[in-house]
Design an enzyme around this catalytic site. Structure first.
Site, PDB file in Angstrom:
ATOM      1  N   ARG A  30      40.982  63.625  -6.695  1.00 47.59           N
ATOM      2  CA  ARG A  30      41.671  64.777  -5.775  1.00 47.59           C
ATOM      3  C   ARG A  30      41.488  66.186  -6.505  1.00 47.59           C
ATOM      4  O   ARG A  30      41.261  67.094  -5.840  1.00 47.59           O
ATOM      5  CB  ARG A  30      43.132  64.457  -5.620  1.00 47.59           C
ATOM      6  CG  ARG A  30      43.370  63.217  -4.867  1.00 47.59           C
ATOM      7  CD  ARG A  30      44.948  63.013  -4.709  1.00 47.59           C
ATOM      8  NE  ARG A  30      45.423  62.169  -3.877  1.00 47.59           N
ATOM      9  CZ  ARG A  30      45.157  62.147  -2.400  1.00 47.59           C
ATOM     10  NH1 ARG A  30      44.589  63.399  -1.927  1.00 47.59           N
ATOM     11  NH2 ARG A  30      45.437  61.233  -1.682  1.00 47.59           N
ATOM     12  N   ARG A  31      41.784  66.013  -7.860  1.00 46.37           N
ATOM     13  CA  ARG A  31      41.657  67.418  -8.364  1.00 46.37           C
ATOM     14  C   ARG A  31      40.040  67.958  -8.490  1.00 46.37           C
ATOM     15  O   ARG A  31      39.902  69.108  -8.345  1.00 46.37           O
ATOM     16  CB  ARG A  31      42.103  67.609 -10.027  1.00 46.37           C
ATOM     17  CG  ARG A  31      43.543  67.150 -10.201  1.00 46.37           C
ATOM     18  CD  ARG A  31      43.760  66.974 -11.728  1.00 46.37           C
ATOM     19  NE  ARG A  31      45.273  66.679 -11.887  1.00 46.37           N
ATOM     20  CZ  ARG A  31      45.886  66.365 -12.860  1.00 46.37           C
ATOM     21  NH1 ARG A  31      44.976  65.820 -13.808  1.00 46.37           N
ATOM     22  NH2 ARG A  31      47.101  65.931 -12.786  1.00 46.37           N
ATOM     23  N   ARG A  51      39.187  54.788  -1.284  1.00 43.31           N
ATOM     24  CA  ARG A  51      39.091  53.485  -0.849  1.00 43.31           C
ATOM     25  C   ARG A  51      38.864  52.182  -1.798  1.00 43.31           C
ATOM     26  O   ARG A  51      39.527  51.409  -1.510  1.00 43.31           O
ATOM     27  CB  ARG A  51      37.739  53.562   0.029  1.00 43.31           C
ATOM     28  CG  ARG A  51      37.854  54.116   1.589  1.00 43.31           C
ATOM     29  CD  ARG A  51      39.234  53.781   2.406  1.00 43.31           C
ATOM     30  NE  ARG A  51      39.386  52.285   2.485  1.00 43.31           N
ATOM     31  CZ  ARG A  51      40.624  51.724   2.695  1.00 43.31           C
ATOM     32  NH1 ARG A  51      41.675  52.427   2.890  1.00 43.31           N
ATOM     33  NH2 ARG A  51      40.755  50.491   2.607  1.00 43.31           N
ATOM     34  N   GLN A  53      40.278  52.245  -4.660  1.00 44.59           N
ATOM     35  CA  GLN A  53      41.665  52.069  -5.410  1.00 44.59           C
ATOM     36  C   GLN A  53      42.452  51.416  -4.349  1.00 44.59           C
ATOM     37  O   GLN A  53      43.260  50.541  -4.693  1.00 44.59           O
ATOM     38  CB  GLN A  53      41.964  53.704  -5.990  1.00 44.59           C
ATOM     39  CG  GLN A  53      43.389  53.379  -6.366  1.00 44.59           C
ATOM     40  CD  GLN A  53      44.670  53.524  -5.433  1.00 44.59           C
ATOM     41  OE1 GLN A  53      44.612  54.053  -4.402  1.00 44.59           O
ATOM     42  NE2 GLN A  53      45.697  52.798  -5.848  1.00 44.59           N
ATOM     43  N   VAL A  54      42.391  51.928  -3.207  1.00 44.96           N
ATOM     44  CA  VAL A  54      43.549  51.338  -1.888  1.00 44.96           C
ATOM     45  C   VAL A  54      42.855  49.725  -1.871  1.00 44.96           C
ATOM     46  O   VAL A  54      43.850  48.941  -1.996  1.00 44.96           O
ATOM     47  CB  VAL A  54      43.202  51.964  -0.850  1.00 44.96           C
ATOM     48  CG1 VAL A  54      43.949  51.277   0.434  1.00 44.96           C
ATOM     49  CG2 VAL A  54      43.786  53.289  -0.854  1.00 44.96           C
ATOM     50  N   ARG A 104      29.101  48.214  -3.938  1.00 40.49           N
ATOM     51  CA  ARG A 104      30.218  47.507  -3.979  1.00 40.49           C
ATOM     52  C   ARG A 104      30.294  46.122  -3.547  1.00 40.49           C
ATOM     53  O   ARG A 104      31.159  45.157  -3.779  1.00 40.49           O
ATOM     54  CB  ARG A 104      31.575  48.089  -3.083  1.00 40.49           C
ATOM     55  CG  ARG A 104      31.405  47.802  -1.648  1.00 40.49           C
ATOM     56  CD  ARG A 104      32.366  48.735  -0.928  1.00 40.49           C
ATOM     57  NE  ARG A 104      32.570  48.161   0.407  1.00 40.49           N
ATOM     58  CZ  ARG A 104      31.665  48.116   1.490  1.00 40.49           C
ATOM     59  NH1 ARG A 104      30.515  48.837   1.212  1.00 40.49           N
ATOM     60  NH2 ARG A 104      31.935  47.750   2.309  1.00 40.49           N
TER      61      ARG A 104
END
Length: 144
Positions: A30-31, A51, A53-54, A104
């Site tokens: 985000r930063r 995604r 992380q979620v 992934r």
């Protein structure tokens, strides 16, 4: 009692630490990309981290439930070893997804396979307990 759950507890703590690491990676992304909450969209690089992380968070309760059931009803050592495999595969999943969405896939399938094995171990252990406790049938004694 603690000697029957210490490995499960250790894997649980490692899993919580892994989830915290994934969460921190979203904060850093985000930063880096200037995306303030509650926004969840941005460059593909950010969205892949978000995604990953979620997705990992969504599977974590399933993992914990299966880890503890397999460990308590089937075998603590096997469940803990499978738990470590799961956590390693989720880390590989996260890092792969961060690079590219196609990276992934292999770790995702592997971690799903580990969950299925944990599910089978939990189901076998719980079934054995019910048969022994309520029917008086010791399956292990019949097999030997």
């Amino acid at each position: 009692m603690l000697d029957q759950i210490h490995l499960l507890a250790a894997v649980t703590v490692l899993g919580v630490l892994e989830q915290a690491y994934f969460f921190l990676q979203v904060i850093y992304a985000r930063r880096a990309f200037g995306i303030s909450p509650p926004k969840i969209s941005g460059p593909p690089e950010f969205e892949r981290v978000f995604r990953a992380q979620v997705n990992s968070s969504e599977y974590f309760p399933i993992f914990l439930a299966l880890l503890w059931q397999a460990g308590l009803f089937f075998h603590q050592g096997l469940a803990a070893a499978l738990g470590l495999l799961y956590l390693c595969s989720r880390y590989c999943y996260f890092m792969g997804y961060r690079t590219s969405s196609s990276e992934r896939l292999a770790p995702m399938y592997f971690s799903a396979g580990v969950l299925w094995i944990l599910l089978a171990a939990a189901a076998l252990g719980i079934s054995r307990f019910f048969l022994s406790h309520y029917v008086g049938l010791d399956v292990l004694q019949l097999l030997t």
